[in-house]
Design a protein around this motif. Sequence first.
Motif, PDB file in Angstrom:
ATOM      1  N   ILE A 152       0.811  -1.222   0.000  1.00 52.44           N
ATOM      2  CA  ILE A 152       0.000   0.000   0.000  1.00 52.44           C
ATOM      3  C   ILE A 152       0.840   1.266   0.000  1.00 52.44           C
ATOM      4  O   ILE A 152       0.375   2.331  -0.369  1.00 52.44           O
ATOM      5  CB  ILE A 152      -1.027   0.030   1.169  1.00 52.44           C
ATOM      6  CG1 ILE A 152      -0.333  -0.004   2.529  1.00 52.44           C
ATOM      7  CG2 ILE A 152      -2.022  -1.105   1.035  1.00 52.44           C
ATOM      8  CD1 ILE A 152      -1.283   0.267   3.693  1.00 52.44           C
ATOM      9  N   CYS A 313      -7.185   2.202  11.302  1.00 52.87           N
ATOM     10  CA  CYS A 313      -5.996   2.075  10.449  1.00 52.87           C
ATOM     11  C   CYS A 313      -5.620   3.391   9.764  1.00 52.87           C
ATOM     12  O   CYS A 313      -6.460   4.089   9.216  1.00 52.87           O
ATOM     13  CB  CYS A 313      -6.256   1.007   9.395  1.00 52.87           C
ATOM     14  SG  CYS A 313      -4.894   0.798   8.242  1.00 52.87           S
ATOM     15  N   ILE A 314      -4.320   3.720   9.805  1.00 56.24           N
ATOM     16  CA  ILE A 314      -3.841   4.912   9.104  1.00 56.24           C
ATOM     17  C   ILE A 314      -3.019   4.519   7.875  1.00 56.24           C
ATOM     18  O   ILE A 314      -2.289   5.335   7.310  1.00 56.24           O
ATOM     19  CB  ILE A 314      -3.024   5.845  10.040  1.00 56.24           C
ATOM     20  CG1 ILE A 314      -1.871   5.079  10.707  1.00 56.24           C
ATOM     21  CG2 ILE A 314      -3.930   6.470  11.093  1.00 56.24           C
ATOM     22  CD1 ILE A 314      -0.899   5.988  11.472  1.00 56.24           C
ATOM     23  N   ARG A 315      -3.133   3.241   7.461  1.00 57.76           N
ATOM     24  CA  ARG A 315      -2.523   2.757   6.211  1.00 57.76           C
ATOM     25  C   ARG A 315      -1.021   3.004   6.143  1.00 57.76           C
ATOM     26  O   ARG A 315      -0.520   3.557   5.161  1.00 57.76           O
ATOM     27  CB  ARG A 315      -3.188   3.418   4.997  1.00 57.76           C
ATOM     28  CG  ARG A 315      -4.677   3.227   4.892  1.00 57.76           C
ATOM     29  CD  ARG A 315      -5.064   1.870   4.366  1.00 57.76           C
ATOM     30  NE  ARG A 315      -6.502   1.825   4.084  1.00 57.76           N
ATOM     31  CZ  ARG A 315      -7.441   1.394   4.940  1.00 57.76           C
ATOM     32  NH1 ARG A 315      -7.093   0.958   6.147  1.00 57.76           N
ATOM     33  NH2 ARG A 315      -8.712   1.381   4.596  1.00 57.76           N
ATOM     34  N   CYS A 316      -0.319   2.603   7.203  1.00 59.89           N
ATOM     35  CA  CYS A 316       1.123   2.819   7.204  1.00 59.89           C
ATOM     36  C   CYS A 316       1.863   1.658   6.561  1.00 59.89           C
ATOM     37  O   CYS A 316       3.015   1.790   6.154  1.00 59.89           O
ATOM     38  CB  CYS A 316       1.624   3.022   8.629  1.00 59.89           C
ATOM     39  SG  CYS A 316       1.591   1.514   9.592  1.00 59.89           S
ATOM     40  N   GLY A 317       1.236   0.493   6.530  1.00 56.54           N
ATOM     41  CA  GLY A 317       1.881  -0.658   5.903  1.00 56.54           C
ATOM     42  C   GLY A 317       2.841  -1.414   6.811  1.00 56.54           C
ATOM     43  O   GLY A 317       3.415  -2.422   6.400  1.00 56.54           O
ATOM     44  N   ALA A 318       3.029  -0.956   8.051  1.00 53.08           N
ATOM     45  CA  ALA A 318       3.990  -1.638   8.935  1.00 53.08           C
ATOM     46  C   ALA A 318       3.598  -3.091   9.175  1.00 53.08           C
ATOM     47  O   ALA A 318       4.460  -3.963   9.278  1.00 53.08           O
ATOM     48  CB  ALA A 318       4.102  -0.898  10.264  1.00 53.08           C
ATOM     49  N   CYS A 319       2.285  -3.340   9.244  1.00 51.30           N
ATOM     50  CA  CYS A 319       1.872  -4.728   9.512  1.00 51.30           C
ATOM     51  C   CYS A 319       2.322  -5.658   8.395  1.00 51.30           C
ATOM     52  O   CYS A 319       2.714  -6.789   8.646  1.00 51.30           O
ATOM     53  CB  CYS A 319       0.365  -4.819   9.743  1.00 51.30           C
ATOM     54  SG  CYS A 319      -0.656  -4.121   8.440  1.00 51.30           S
ATOM     55  N   ILE A 342      -3.517  -6.130   7.392  1.00 52.35           N
ATOM     56  CA  ILE A 342      -4.697  -5.259   7.373  1.00 52.35           C
ATOM     57  C   ILE A 342      -5.664  -5.727   6.291  1.00 52.35           C
ATOM     58  O   ILE A 342      -6.881  -5.726   6.481  1.00 52.35           O
ATOM     59  CB  ILE A 342      -4.314  -3.757   7.200  1.00 52.35           C
ATOM     60  CG1 ILE A 342      -5.561  -2.860   7.203  1.00 52.35           C
ATOM     61  CG2 ILE A 342      -3.514  -3.487   5.937  1.00 52.35           C
ATOM     62  CD1 ILE A 342      -6.378  -2.894   8.469  1.00 52.35           C
ATOM     63  N   CYS A 373       1.594  -2.300  14.946  1.00 50.26           N
ATOM     64  CA  CYS A 373       0.569  -1.367  14.479  1.00 50.26           C
ATOM     65  C   CYS A 373       0.575  -0.085  15.316  1.00 50.26           C
ATOM     66  O   CYS A 373       0.423  -0.131  16.527  1.00 50.26           O
ATOM     67  CB  CYS A 373      -0.809  -2.018  14.528  1.00 50.26           C
ATOM     68  SG  CYS A 373      -2.111  -0.869  14.054  1.00 50.26           S
ATOM     69  N   PRO A 374       0.752   1.076  14.679  1.00 45.83           N
ATOM     70  CA  PRO A 374       0.850   2.330  15.428  1.00 45.83           C
ATOM     71  C   PRO A 374      -0.452   2.713  16.129  1.00 45.83           C
ATOM     72  O   PRO A 374      -0.426   3.518  17.051  1.00 45.83           O
ATOM     73  CB  PRO A 374       1.202   3.362  14.347  1.00 45.83           C
ATOM     74  CG  PRO A 374       0.766   2.756  13.067  1.00 45.83           C
ATOM     75  CD  PRO A 374       0.936   1.282  13.230  1.00 45.83           C
ATOM     76  N   VAL A 375      -1.564   2.141  15.698  1.00 48.41           N
ATOM     77  CA  VAL A 375      -2.831   2.457  16.371  1.00 48.41           C
ATOM     78  C   VAL A 375      -3.419   1.219  17.044  1.00 48.41           C
ATOM     79  O   VAL A 375      -4.621   1.134  17.296  1.00 48.41           O
ATOM     80  CB  VAL A 375      -3.844   3.110  15.400  1.00 48.41           C
ATOM     81  CG1 VAL A 375      -3.446   4.544  15.092  1.00 48.41           C
ATOM     82  CG2 VAL A 375      -3.954   2.324  14.096  1.00 48.41           C
ATOM     83  N   ILE A 377      -4.228  -1.854  16.488  1.00 44.67           N
ATOM     84  CA  ILE A 377      -5.365  -2.659  16.035  1.00 44.67           C
ATOM     85  C   ILE A 377      -5.060  -4.123  16.361  1.00 44.67           C
ATOM     86  O   ILE A 377      -4.020  -4.641  15.951  1.00 44.67           O
ATOM     87  CB  ILE A 377      -5.591  -2.503  14.516  1.00 44.67           C
ATOM     88  CG1 ILE A 377      -5.842  -1.025  14.182  1.00 44.67           C
ATOM     89  CG2 ILE A 377      -6.760  -3.372  14.048  1.00 44.67           C
ATOM     90  CD1 ILE A 377      -5.957  -0.740  12.690  1.00 44.67           C
ATOM     91  N   ILE A 379      -5.093  -7.050  15.288  1.00 41.17           N
ATOM     92  CA  ILE A 379      -5.369  -7.796  14.055  1.00 41.17           C
ATOM     93  C   ILE A 379      -5.538  -9.302  14.317  1.00 41.17           C
ATOM     94  O   ILE A 379      -6.490  -9.909  13.825  1.00 41.17           O
ATOM     95  CB  ILE A 379      -4.267  -7.524  12.995  1.00 41.17           C
ATOM     96  CG1 ILE A 379      -4.290  -6.032  12.624  1.00 41.17           C
ATOM     97  CG2 ILE A 379      -4.472  -8.380  11.743  1.00 41.17           C
ATOM     98  CD1 ILE A 379      -3.197  -5.610  11.653  1.00 41.17           C
TER      99      ILE A 379
HETATM  100  S1  SF4 Z   1       0.111  -1.446  10.907  1.00 38.99           S
HETATM  101 FE1  SF4 Z   1      -1.911  -0.820  11.652  1.00 38.99          FE
HETATM  102  S2  SF4 Z   1      -2.161   1.268  10.865  1.00 38.99           S
HETATM  103 FE2  SF4 Z   1      -0.480   0.361   9.725  1.00 38.99          FE
HETATM  104  S3  SF4 Z   1      -1.474  -0.480   7.865  1.00 38.99           S
HETATM  105 FE3  SF4 Z   1      -1.358  -2.148   9.357  1.00 38.99          FE
HETATM  106  S4  SF4 Z   1      -3.317  -2.040  10.429  1.00 38.99           S
HETATM  107 FE4  SF4 Z   1      -3.094  -0.105   9.358  1.00 38.99          FE
END
Ligand code: SF4
Lengths: 477, 227
Positions: A152, A313-319, A342, A373-375, A377, A379
Amino acid sequence: MHAEKEIHFRDAAAKALLDPQLRANFRRAMDGLIAKRLAQFPDPRDLQDLRDLSTAIRSRSLLCLPELLEQLEASCAKNGIKVHWAETCEQANQLILGILQAKGAKTLVKGKSMVSEEMHLNAFLESKGIEALESDLGEYIIQLDGETPSHIIMPAIHKNKDQIARQFSQKIKDAKYTEDVDELTAMARKVLRQKFLDADAGLSGVNFAVAETGTLCLVENEGNGRMSTHVPPLHIAVMGLEKVVARLEDVAPLYAILTRSATGQAVSTYFNLITGPRGEGEKDGPQEVHLVILDNGRSRIYADPQLRATLRCIRCGACMNHCPVYTRVGGHAYEAVYPGPIGKILTPQMEGVGVRHDLIHGSSLCGACGEVCPVEIPIPEILVRLRREATHEDMGSTVVGKGTGRTASEDWAWRLWAGVLKRPALYRVATWFATRFGKALPASAPLIRNWTQSRTKPVPARRSLSERMRAEGVSHE
Amino acid sequence: MSSPNPSAPDSRTAILGRLRAAGDSGPLPALDTAVLERRQWDPAERVTRLRKGMEAVHTEFLDAKSDTWPAVIRVFCEREGLKNLLYGPTSEAGSALAAAWAPEGPQLKPYDRPVEAFKQELFGDIDAGFTGTVGGVAETGGLLLMPGPAEPRLMSLVPPVHIALLRASTIQDSFWSAVKALGWGRALPPNALMISGPSKTADIEQTLAYGVHGPKRLIVVLVDDLK
Ligand code: SF4
């Protein structure tokens, strides 16, 4: 509503695993991203505090979501940004087409937007005779080959520079073959600059929308986002309805944790705050700005108190960068707009847990995603919940396709299991046989085969635990 | 076509209706901003941090004093062989620059028309753009800009070199504290932004390349106005 189209992550993943080039491309990129992210968080206390704050901000935003969306709409209207609402991708596409046609626009340059991928906007506009050109370098690269993003944040991460060099030399007019990254970048710059100059309209996503000020915040490194939103006379922004936050102050920590989690950068090259079209006396900037707010299943996810966390989710892609599955099979194996962890919780909630039960099961539940995940979640927990939803119709939820992920063989296996467990005598006989003859069972036996394909067959103990306990005189009570 | 948007009112009602029906679920969690408040430095340290952060992403710095910065810019333009420099004639920084600029050598070009009458020239013939800033960010490195009538948005984006004037005294601790100090949280102009370096990408094999769409070089003229 049962699965019309079954998609098999397992098969696609198995195929991806056999591609050494693909695996090397992902491995290299993901290792780099993991190390860079870690370097941005030297102090674990700071990291945890920032995560807690970011989580609280996103949770608060969701708690007041309808009010914030109305406030955003009012603030935008005051600033001269026209807001549109779309329940489905089809509606959003039609809305955008309408806006473009009203201005007679024939060409659209796009900054990166995952929501527009979700809408399959490019294909839709092409079918209506409007050119939609991706301008983020990664997106541009994959669009040249008619591919979809495999990540992403870094959509062309699955390709290496030799592949891109070959592609550019074939597809860009007058381009010579070079593997020099600076030269390749310069070629794309040249093509795209002309496109920015000529485009009738620009489209972008939105990283955060601020309700109080009516501001659309865009995070980027390349400048194509600014080009797309400031050069053409018309700017259309698309966002999922969850993207709103109350105040600009709230955006600061989210931005700080977004860039660090995503690419290991303390700050992006540009952080662009758009609060209106060309203002009084301004000499540039678009004359019109539109904001399309898309639902596409989000309000249904919102209705469930546990699943609602998906929308933080803030769509950071870390997951995905940290996922042992994603880093080995890459993004395309998921056959979904949002890959990785995600995507595994979002896609089945949008498309149905039955049709996409392959995704909810394609996880070892190792927990790495939830940890980075920075927020915050959860998962893995959501995956487990969706696994239950996929096989149970009666959980009182609003999950799409609940109960449609059952298969006959699984049903049969569970029924057998329950039947044996409910009858102590039968259970004893079964374990007696399993412990004595389990070893002799060939690894290629049906059902067992699924397990032994990539693992050694477990050897049952010679005597079951309850047999041993009996023999050693341990009381059951 | 009267409205490009026939289904909008219904969609809006339906979406908001569904969100409302989901009901309120509990109290708002508290926001503990201690982690942001810890980010504080004295003015001299702020300069060092900003510089370090921005140099790490290829921003170049020119040191100047309150009365020497126009000359510093001029020397830079001559040294780099820039044939022209785009500026905002009515902005504070732009008019100060023009007042000190000698007519021979690199030409100052005013951005004084709507872009429609200027696009080809802007994309094709301008070597560098000069803007002021409304502040900087020490924590990560970054310039804060508020484009507008006096300094159009594209000045810091389209020319291959962006020269920005930054006064050391305007550097804030963090983006968060800058938002508060500048009152951005209450009202914003149509465009405001933070810039930390020249345009870059890592989309090809994670290899950094500069100048992909925006400026290839970012030059900060840092005016030392600290006591
Ligand atoms: S790590 Fe968390 S915030 Fe970042 S894309 Fe995945 S679910 Fe979203």
